[in-house]
Write an enzyme that holds these catalytic residues in place. Structure first.
Site, PDB file in Angstrom:
ATOM      1  N   SER A  34     -18.044  -3.486  -4.194  1.00 46.66           N
ATOM      2  CA  SER A  34     -18.537  -2.958  -2.966  1.00 46.66           C
ATOM      3  C   SER A  34     -20.058  -2.617  -3.081  1.00 46.66           C
ATOM      4  O   SER A  34     -20.741  -2.099  -2.111  1.00 46.66           O
ATOM      5  CB  SER A  34     -17.672  -1.404  -3.126  1.00 46.66           C
ATOM      6  OG  SER A  34     -17.917  -0.928  -4.318  1.00 46.66           O
ATOM      7  N   GLY A  71     -13.836  -2.981  -3.391  1.00 45.16           N
ATOM      8  CA  GLY A  71     -12.563  -2.721  -4.207  1.00 45.16           C
ATOM      9  C   GLY A  71     -12.411  -3.966  -5.097  1.00 45.16           C
ATOM     10  O   GLY A  71     -11.159  -3.727  -5.879  1.00 45.16           O
ATOM     11  N   ASN A  99     -14.932  -1.713 -11.024  1.00 41.36           N
ATOM     12  CA  ASN A  99     -13.611  -1.005 -10.825  1.00 41.36           C
ATOM     13  C   ASN A  99     -12.665  -1.338 -11.775  1.00 41.36           C
ATOM     14  O   ASN A  99     -11.754  -0.630 -11.856  1.00 41.36           O
ATOM     15  CB  ASN A  99     -13.101  -2.113  -9.305  1.00 41.36           C
ATOM     16  CG  ASN A  99     -13.923  -1.391  -8.146  1.00 41.36           C
ATOM     17  OD1 ASN A  99     -14.118  -0.454  -7.999  1.00 41.36           O
ATOM     18  ND2 ASN A  99     -14.179  -2.704  -7.511  1.00 41.36           N
ATOM     19  N   ASP A 180     -20.285  10.202  -2.359  1.00 41.78           N
ATOM     20  CA  ASP A 180     -19.418   9.783  -3.154  1.00 41.78           C
ATOM     21  C   ASP A 180     -19.795   9.734  -5.042  1.00 41.78           C
ATOM     22  O   ASP A 180     -19.162   9.608  -5.829  1.00 41.78           O
ATOM     23  CB  ASP A 180     -18.566   8.771  -2.969  1.00 41.78           C
ATOM     24  CG  ASP A 180     -19.628   7.364  -2.908  1.00 41.78           C
ATOM     25  OD1 ASP A 180     -20.647   7.253  -3.763  1.00 41.78           O
ATOM     26  OD2 ASP A 180     -19.029   6.182  -2.493  1.00 41.78           O
ATOM     27  N   HIS A 183     -22.064   4.921  -4.943  1.00 44.42           N
ATOM     28  CA  HIS A 183     -22.632   3.758  -4.382  1.00 44.42           C
ATOM     29  C   HIS A 183     -23.964   3.944  -3.728  1.00 44.42           C
ATOM     30  O   HIS A 183     -24.238   5.231  -3.578  1.00 44.42           O
ATOM     31  CB  HIS A 183     -21.521   3.406  -3.135  1.00 44.42           C
ATOM     32  CG  HIS A 183     -20.218   2.797  -3.271  1.00 44.42           C
ATOM     33  ND1 HIS A 183     -19.203   3.742  -3.407  1.00 44.42           N
ATOM     34  CD2 HIS A 183     -19.881   1.732  -3.730  1.00 44.42           C
ATOM     35  CE1 HIS A 183     -18.201   3.024  -3.712  1.00 44.42           C
ATOM     36  NE2 HIS A 183     -18.390   1.980  -3.795  1.00 44.42           N
TER      37      HIS A 183
END
Length: 206
Positions: A34, A71, A99, A180, A183
């Site tokens: 991402s 993801g 991830n 978040d 990112h």
């Protein structure tokens, strides 16, 4: 006499000019999750977009391709290698592992996957720039150290340049990380692109 006249006319006529076919523009593939995809940012504001702008401004003729998928784990990267290879890229920026770490996947599995990605790309003739990332402090110093060292080990094995932490000098700048906490914003993506340039430019030709 008529033949001589026609020959003289032919010699005096301008020769047709044929343009040589344009050389294909070599590709730089940004291959990752991402962070590469530009999750949460407006289109045109991922770090691959800013790399393209920076290269074009410096006179480098390359086409930057964004093959980031949100993801994705390192295993997904292995499974998507065929999509990279069919582009025959000159350079691939490999950005995987975040991830895996956040999900607590075994480090040995992540390392084997990143090793397979880099090894396959090098065998295919592409140059590779490996990007590392670290984990939040709550994962513990031992796990984080082993996670960080994983990138150094793969980079050393294949003798490819490594950006140990693609967020270097990003987190400390206000307005660079989305709400978040993971990112990058457009501003953060631009700084990430700047982090790559000192390693990327020596791999390119004008």
């Amino acid at each position: 006499m008529r033949r001589r006249f026609l020959l003289l006319v032919a010699l005096l006529l301008p020769l047709p000019i044929y343009a040589a076919p344009a050389a294909p523009v070599p590709a730089i593939v940004c291959f990752g999750d991402s962070i590469t995809a530009g999750y949460g940012a407006e289109p045109g504001h991922s770090y691959p977009d800013y790399i393209q702008k920076a290269l074009s401004a410096r006179g480098y003729r390359y086409h930057v391709v964004n093959l980031g998928i949100s993801g994705n784990t390192s295993k997904d990267g292995v499974n998507r290698l065929k999509d990279v290879l069919k582009l025959h890229p000159a350079v691939v920026i490999v950005e995987f592992g975040g991830n895996d770490g956040l999900r607590g996947l075994p480090l040995s599995v992540t390392r084997d996957n990143i090793d397979a990605i880099v090894g396959t790309l090098r065998k295919a003739g592409s140059r590779v720039l490996l990007a590392g990332i670290t984990l939040p402090p709550n994962y513990g110093p031992d796990y984080i150290h082993q996670f960080d060292e994983m990138y150094h080990a793969v980079a050393a094995k294949y003798r490819v340049p490594l950006l140990p932490m693609l967020y270097a000098n990003v987190y400390t700048v206000p307005g660079t990380i989305q709400e978040d906490g993971i990112h990058p914003t457009a501003k953060g993506a631009e700084l990430i692109a700047q982090n790559f340039l000192p390693l990327l430019l020596p791999m390119l030709h004008k």
